[in-house]
Design a protein around this motif. Structure first.
Motif, PDB file in Angstrom:
ATOM      1  N   ALA A  42      26.318  -5.705 158.829  1.00 27.67           N
ATOM      2  CA  ALA A  42      25.171  -6.566 159.153  1.00 27.67           C
ATOM      3  C   ALA A  42      25.309  -7.236 160.515  1.00 27.67           C
ATOM      4  O   ALA A  42      24.313  -7.670 161.088  1.00 27.67           O
ATOM      5  CB  ALA A  42      25.004  -7.630 158.071  1.00 27.67           C
ATOM      6  N   GLY A  43      26.536  -7.337 161.014  1.00 24.11           N
ATOM      7  CA  GLY A  43      26.755  -7.992 162.308  1.00 24.11           C
ATOM      8  C   GLY A  43      27.634  -9.225 162.231  1.00 24.11           C
ATOM      9  O   GLY A  43      27.852  -9.897 163.246  1.00 24.11           O
ATOM     10  N   LYS A  44      28.142  -9.544 161.037  1.00 25.06           N
ATOM     11  CA  LYS A  44      28.968 -10.747 160.875  1.00 25.06           C
ATOM     12  C   LYS A  44      30.227 -10.673 161.739  1.00 25.06           C
ATOM     13  O   LYS A  44      30.535 -11.614 162.482  1.00 25.06           O
ATOM     14  CB  LYS A  44      29.376 -10.930 159.401  1.00 25.06           C
ATOM     15  N   SER A  45      30.953  -9.564 161.654  1.00 23.94           N
ATOM     16  CA  SER A  45      32.197  -9.427 162.418  1.00 23.94           C
ATOM     17  C   SER A  45      31.931  -9.384 163.917  1.00 23.94           C
ATOM     18  O   SER A  45      32.716  -9.905 164.718  1.00 23.94           O
ATOM     19  CB  SER A  45      32.957  -8.171 161.981  1.00 23.94           C
ATOM     20  N   THR A  46      30.816  -8.768 164.305  1.00 21.95           N
ATOM     21  CA  THR A  46      30.449  -8.724 165.725  1.00 21.95           C
ATOM     22  C   THR A  46      30.229 -10.129 166.266  1.00 21.95           C
ATOM     23  O   THR A  46      30.698 -10.480 167.355  1.00 21.95           O
ATOM     24  CB  THR A  46      29.178  -7.878 165.925  1.00 21.95           C
ATOM     25  N   LEU A  47      29.533 -10.964 165.504  1.00 25.12           N
ATOM     26  CA  LEU A  47      29.296 -12.338 165.924  1.00 25.12           C
ATOM     27  C   LEU A  47      30.598 -13.128 165.958  1.00 25.12           C
ATOM     28  O   LEU A  47      30.858 -13.882 166.912  1.00 25.12           O
ATOM     29  CB  LEU A  47      28.288 -13.003 164.981  1.00 25.12           C
ATOM     30  N   ILE A  48      31.429 -12.957 164.948  1.00 29.48           N
ATOM     31  CA  ILE A  48      32.705 -13.676 164.905  1.00 29.48           C
ATOM     32  C   ILE A  48      33.578 -13.289 166.094  1.00 29.48           C
ATOM     33  O   ILE A  48      34.181 -14.159 166.751  1.00 29.48           O
ATOM     34  CB  ILE A  48      33.435 -13.399 163.576  1.00 29.48           C
ATOM     35  N   ASN A  49      33.653 -12.008 166.404  1.00 36.40           N
ATOM     36  CA  ASN A  49      34.461 -11.570 167.539  1.00 36.40           C
ATOM     37  C   ASN A  49      33.944 -12.142 168.857  1.00 36.40           C
ATOM     38  O   ASN A  49      34.721 -12.435 169.765  1.00 36.40           O
ATOM     39  CB  ASN A  49      34.495 -10.040 167.610  1.00 36.40           C
ATOM     40  N   ALA A  50      32.631 -12.314 168.952  1.00 36.77           N
ATOM     41  CA  ALA A  50      32.066 -12.948 170.148  1.00 36.77           C
ATOM     42  C   ALA A  50      32.481 -14.420 170.219  1.00 36.77           C
ATOM     43  O   ALA A  50      32.846 -14.923 171.284  1.00 36.77           O
ATOM     44  CB  ALA A  50      30.544 -12.823 170.142  1.00 36.77           C
ATOM     45  N   LEU A  51      32.456 -15.109 169.082  1.00 40.32           N
ATOM     46  CA  LEU A  51      32.881 -16.508 169.039  1.00 40.32           C
ATOM     47  C   LEU A  51      34.349 -16.661 169.412  1.00 40.32           C
ATOM     48  O   LEU A  51      34.744 -17.653 170.040  1.00 40.32           O
ATOM     49  CB  LEU A  51      32.641 -17.090 167.644  1.00 40.32           C
ATOM     50  N   LEU A  52      35.162 -15.675 169.028  1.00 37.84           N
ATOM     51  CA  LEU A  52      36.601 -15.713 169.303  1.00 37.84           C
ATOM     52  C   LEU A  52      36.943 -15.230 170.705  1.00 37.84           C
ATOM     53  O   LEU A  52      38.104 -15.315 171.123  1.00 37.84           O
ATOM     54  CB  LEU A  52      37.356 -14.854 168.277  1.00 37.84           C
ATOM     55  N   GLY A  53      35.957 -14.698 171.421  1.00 35.50           N
ATOM     56  CA  GLY A  53      36.227 -14.143 172.737  1.00 35.50           C
ATOM     57  C   GLY A  53      36.939 -12.815 172.683  1.00 35.50           C
ATOM     58  O   GLY A  53      37.632 -12.414 173.621  1.00 35.50           O
ATOM     59  N   ALA A  54      36.752 -12.079 171.571  1.00 34.72           N
ATOM     60  CA  ALA A  54      37.454 -10.811 171.372  1.00 34.72           C
ATOM     61  C   ALA A  54      36.723  -9.630 171.989  1.00 34.72           C
ATOM     62  O   ALA A  54      37.304  -8.550 172.121  1.00 34.72           O
ATOM     63  CB  ALA A  54      37.668 -10.558 169.876  1.00 34.72           C
ATOM     64  N   HIS A  55      35.450  -9.789 172.329  1.00 33.42           N
ATOM     65  CA  HIS A  55      34.741  -8.737 173.054  1.00 33.42           C
ATOM     66  C   HIS A  55      33.607  -9.345 173.868  1.00 33.42           C
ATOM     67  O   HIS A  55      33.190 -10.490 173.648  1.00 33.42           O
ATOM     68  CB  HIS A  55      34.222  -7.629 172.128  1.00 33.42           C
ATOM     69  N   GLU A  56      33.103  -8.581 174.819  1.00 33.55           N
ATOM     70  CA  GLU A  56      32.034  -9.070 175.675  1.00 33.55           C
ATOM     71  C   GLU A  56      30.713  -9.122 174.915  1.00 33.55           C
ATOM     72  O   GLU A  56      30.522  -8.418 173.918  1.00 33.55           O
ATOM     73  CB  GLU A  56      31.900  -8.163 176.905  1.00 33.55           C
ATOM     74  N   TYR A  57      29.805  -9.936 175.407  1.00 31.49           N
ATOM     75  CA  TYR A  57      28.494 -10.123 174.788  1.00 31.49           C
ATOM     76  C   TYR A  57      27.538 -10.596 175.863  1.00 31.49           C
ATOM     77  O   TYR A  57      27.954 -11.030 176.950  1.00 31.49           O
ATOM     78  CB  TYR A  57      28.577 -11.167 173.661  1.00 31.49           C
ATOM     79  N   SER A  58      26.263 -10.544 175.583  1.00 29.98           N
ATOM     80  CA  SER A  58      25.267 -11.162 176.458  1.00 29.98           C
ATOM     81  C   SER A  58      24.754 -12.420 175.777  1.00 29.98           C
ATOM     82  O   SER A  58      24.820 -12.561 174.559  1.00 29.98           O
ATOM     83  CB  SER A  58      24.119 -10.192 176.743  1.00 29.98           C
ATOM     84  N   GLY A  59      24.225 -13.338 176.579  1.00 34.09           N
ATOM     85  CA  GLY A  59      23.824 -14.627 176.048  1.00 34.09           C
ATOM     86  C   GLY A  59      24.851 -15.688 176.395  1.00 34.09           C
ATOM     87  O   GLY A  59      25.739 -15.463 177.226  1.00 34.09           O
ATOM     88  N   THR A  60      24.742 -16.830 175.740  1.00 35.38           N
ATOM     89  CA  THR A  60      25.630 -17.960 176.029  1.00 35.38           C
ATOM     90  C   THR A  60      26.282 -18.458 174.752  1.00 35.38           C
ATOM     91  O   THR A  60      25.590 -18.732 173.763  1.00 35.38           O
ATOM     92  CB  THR A  60      24.839 -19.123 176.677  1.00 35.38           C
ATOM     93  N   ILE A  61      27.608 -18.573 174.767  1.00 37.34           N
ATOM     94  CA  ILE A  61      28.357 -19.139 173.652  1.00 37.34           C
ATOM     95  C   ILE A  61      29.290 -20.209 174.198  1.00 37.34           C
ATOM     96  O   ILE A  61      29.987 -19.986 175.199  1.00 37.34           O
ATOM     97  CB  ILE A  61      29.169 -18.064 172.899  1.00 37.34           C
ATOM     98  N   ARG A  62      29.310 -21.349 173.550  1.00 40.94           N
ATOM     99  CA  ARG A  62      30.231 -22.411 173.911  1.00 40.94           C
ATOM    100  C   ARG A  62      30.925 -22.933 172.647  1.00 40.94           C
ATOM    101  O   ARG A  62      30.254 -23.259 171.663  1.00 40.94           O
ATOM    102  CB  ARG A  62      29.504 -23.564 174.604  1.00 40.94           C
ATOM    103  N   ILE A  63      32.237 -23.000 172.695  1.00 43.79           N
ATOM    104  CA  ILE A  63      33.044 -23.560 171.619  1.00 43.79           C
ATOM    105  C   ILE A  63      33.681 -24.831 172.153  1.00 43.79           C
ATOM    106  O   ILE A  63      34.551 -24.770 173.024  1.00 43.79           O
ATOM    107  CB  ILE A  63      34.138 -22.584 171.148  1.00 43.79           C
ATOM    108  N   ASN A  64      33.215 -25.978 171.652  1.00 38.21           N
ATOM    109  CA  ASN A  64      33.705 -27.262 172.156  1.00 38.21           C
ATOM    110  C   ASN A  64      33.508 -27.362 173.665  1.00 38.21           C
ATOM    111  O   ASN A  64      34.320 -27.967 174.381  1.00 38.21           O
ATOM    112  CB  ASN A  64      35.177 -27.455 171.798  1.00 38.21           C
TER     113      ASN A  64
END
Length: 285
Positions: A42-64
């Motif tokens: 469904a995309g859960k792991s893809t989103l998690i890996n983006a949050l962890l910085g484990a792969h590139e993505y488009s858009g903006t993510i900020r953790i703290n």
């Protein structure tokens, strides 16, 4: 108050598999628990890996406030991750793992870790590879709690665990969550198991969001109608999301827009997240 987790228009395109994530946005403040739901793929792991910085993505993510790809060392100071696959070094003993963590993580509280493990059957001299899966999950959670992490991501953490280990895991998890300004993200397809923990939910299907809501809003936006089959044609005009056939009646999942119309047709019940999850997974995106 600034968001501890901020995701704006996050997408991920794979060269062979195609689109893994499409335009996902959400923000999490301290005190929020997000259920990240969806079947395999469904995309859960893809989103998690983006949050962890484990792969590139488009858009903006900020953790703290930090960007996962370029400031991964910064985000790992406040973020921890536990998956269904054991990632702890099997060749180490429990004591060696605690010693190592104490040496590399300035925020690690060895006394707290020892105290948590004292209430388990985990022995310090045991090699991690000799622990049962339930014990490995308990150990991992003890290490995370002792580092006083602020943001915790769980990916199917209790998969394969028996009920005793699951109860202990969630009890310790809630104690940790209520002991500070935390954010918790739980990715799972075991919806009924985690429903009572959640404040918000994001349901993914084929990389896209099919529902993004607070748990409170779900109760207000949907309901279950249990009605005799003689009312089937009338209920079908209300565009039900799903239905479950019983012996003498059918349970229909309906939008709250039809609540008054449905009152005279049968019994009204509060919707469960699992009912809504199954209905949305069946719908075409």
């Amino acid at each position: 108050m600034s968001a501890l987790v901020s995701v704006q228009n996050a997408s991920k395109q794979y060269s062979k598999q195609g689109e893994g994530l499409h335009d996902i946005s959400f923000e999490l403040q301290a005190g929020q628990v997000l259920g990240l739901l969806g079947h395999n793929g469904a995309g859960k792991s893809t989103l998690i890996n983006a949050l962890l910085g484990a792969h590139e993505y488009s858009g903006t993510i900020r953790i703290n406030g930090f960007e996962p790809l370029t400031q991964r060392d910064k985000i790992m100071q406040s973020l921890s991750y536990i998956s269904d696959v054991n990632v702890l070094p099997g060749w180490m003993t429990v004591a060696q793992l605690l010693n190592y963590t104490e040496g590399v993580h300035t925020g690690f509280d060895r006394h707290k870790a020892d105290e948590l493990l004292r209430h388990t059957n985990i022995k310090l001299r045991t090699r991690i590879k000799a622990l049962s899966k339930g014990m490995k999950v308990q150990l991992h959670l003890a290490v995370v709690i002792a580092t006083n992490t602020q943001i915790l991501i769980l990916d199917e953490p209790t998969l394969g665990l028996d009920l005793v280990y699951r109860e202990t895991f969630y009890r310790h998890l809630l104690e940790w969550f209520h002991d500070g300004e935390r954010v918790l993200i739980i990715a799972s397809h075991e919806v009924s198991e985690i429903e009572h923990l959640l404040a918000d939910v994001l349901i993914l299907k084929q990389g896209r969001s099919v529902l993004q809501s607070s748990m409170e809003a779900i109760s207000e936006d949907y309901f279950i109608l249990d009605a005799n089959d003689e009312h089937r044609m009338q209920i079908e005009t209300m565009n039900p999301l799903s239905f479950q056939k019983g012996l003498a009646s059918t349970k229909w999942l309906l939008s709250s827009h039809h609540a008054k119309q449905a009152e005279a047709l049968g019994a009204i019940y509060e919707v469960k997240l699992a009912d809504l999850f199954l209905a949305l997974q069946k719908e075409a995106v």
